[in-house]
Motif scaffolding. Structure first.
Motif, short mmCIF file in Angstrom:
data_model
loop_
_atom_site.label_atom_id
_atom_site.label_comp_id
_atom_site.label_asym_id
_atom_site.label_seq_id
_atom_site.Cartn_x
_atom_site.Cartn_y
_atom_site.Cartn_z
N PHE A 11 5.59 78.50 30.30
CA PHE A 11 6.41 79.46 30.10
C PHE A 11 5.74 81.04 30.59
O PHE A 11 6.70 81.58 31.14
CB PHE A 11 6.65 79.67 28.41
N ALA A 12 4.45 81.10 30.49
CA ALA A 12 3.91 82.23 31.00
C ALA A 12 4.10 82.39 32.21
O ALA A 12 3.97 83.53 32.99
CB ALA A 12 2.54 82.15 30.37
N GLY A 13 3.93 81.29 33.19
CA GLY A 13 4.00 81.26 34.66
C GLY A 13 5.46 81.61 35.22
O GLY A 13 5.57 81.71 36.32
N LYS A 14 6.25 81.56 34.24
CA LYS A 14 7.73 81.91 34.77
C LYS A 14 7.85 83.17 35.60
O LYS A 14 7.14 84.19 35.19
CB LYS A 14 8.84 81.64 33.67
N ASP A 15 8.87 83.28 36.39
CA ASP A 15 9.01 84.75 37.05
C ASP A 15 9.77 85.63 35.98
O ASP A 15 9.38 86.93 36.38
CB ASP A 15 10.28 84.54 38.37
N THR A 16 10.29 85.23 34.82
CA THR A 16 10.58 86.43 33.99
C THR A 16 9.51 87.03 33.11
O THR A 16 9.62 87.65 32.22
CB THR A 16 11.75 85.85 33.18
N VAL A 17 8.33 86.25 33.27
CA VAL A 17 7.20 86.81 32.38
C VAL A 17 6.10 87.19 33.03
O VAL A 17 5.75 88.51 32.92
CB VAL A 17 6.62 85.52 31.69
#
Length: 194
Positions: free
Chosen positions: A161-167
């Protein structure tokens, strides 16, 4: 997932560091430590609504390695660790173990909506562990060869989740601004006339 930050990487001018003299390392370390604490908070705030996980579950995945004011060139790190999260922790419904015929499956939070696994069920193991399980085709239990074996179902991990473009880009951008603010506060603290 690991993110290392140093004052040089965040663009501190050498002239300011010279003016600070012996307080240079202390000012950098204080600003870096406040910045990484803010990065953990920002990432947690972004991950919780996207994942459906509870805040403490996300928050404890972060490890902060603070900068030392004794170092000539302080650096700090944010490390995000975590294994795939059991589906049960994504607000699975039903919450209680299912007995008898398990019709309807199990729903869980996926992003802003809910997803359903029709052939899954909530079960409680003899160890007391509660999870979402699904029978596997072609494999049978060793204790009862007439029943299919079961596997627990897992979702993504907190580092995913942390590696997503939104984070990640949002957190890094806020970290730059936060470091600039914190470092300016440290400069005013040690050089009141600047």
């Amino acid at each position: 997932m690991r993110c290392s930050i140093t004052a040089e990487r965040l663009g501190i001018s050498n002239s300011v560091l010279k003016d600070l003299g012996k307080n240079s390392s202390k000012a950098q370390a204080n600003a870096l430590n406040r910045t990484i604490a803010g990065m953990r908070t920002d990432a947690t705030r972004l991950i919780v609504p996207q994942s459906g996980l509870k805040r403490p579950q996300v928050f404890k995945s972060f490890t902060l390695i603070k900068a030392s004011p004794r170092s000539a060139s302080p650096s700090a790190q944010v490390i995000i660790r975590g294994a795939p999260v059991p589906i049960y922790q994504f607000s699975a419904k039903p919450t209680a173990p299912m007995t008898g015929k398990t019709r309807g499956g199990v729903s869980f939070r996926a992003g802003s909506g809910r997803a359903v696994y029709r052939h899954a069920f909530v079960g409680k193991m003899s160890s007391g562990h509660v999870g979402v399980f699904q029978r596997t085709s072609g494999r049978f239990m060793t204790s009862n060869p007439n029943r299919q074996a079961i596997n627990e179902m897992f979702g993504p991990s907190v580092p995913q989740f942390a590696g997503k473009d939104t984070v990640e880009p949002v957190v890094l951008e806020k970290a730059q601004a936060r470091f600039d603010t914190n470092f300016q506060q440290q400069v005013r603290r040690f050089l009141p006339n600047k």
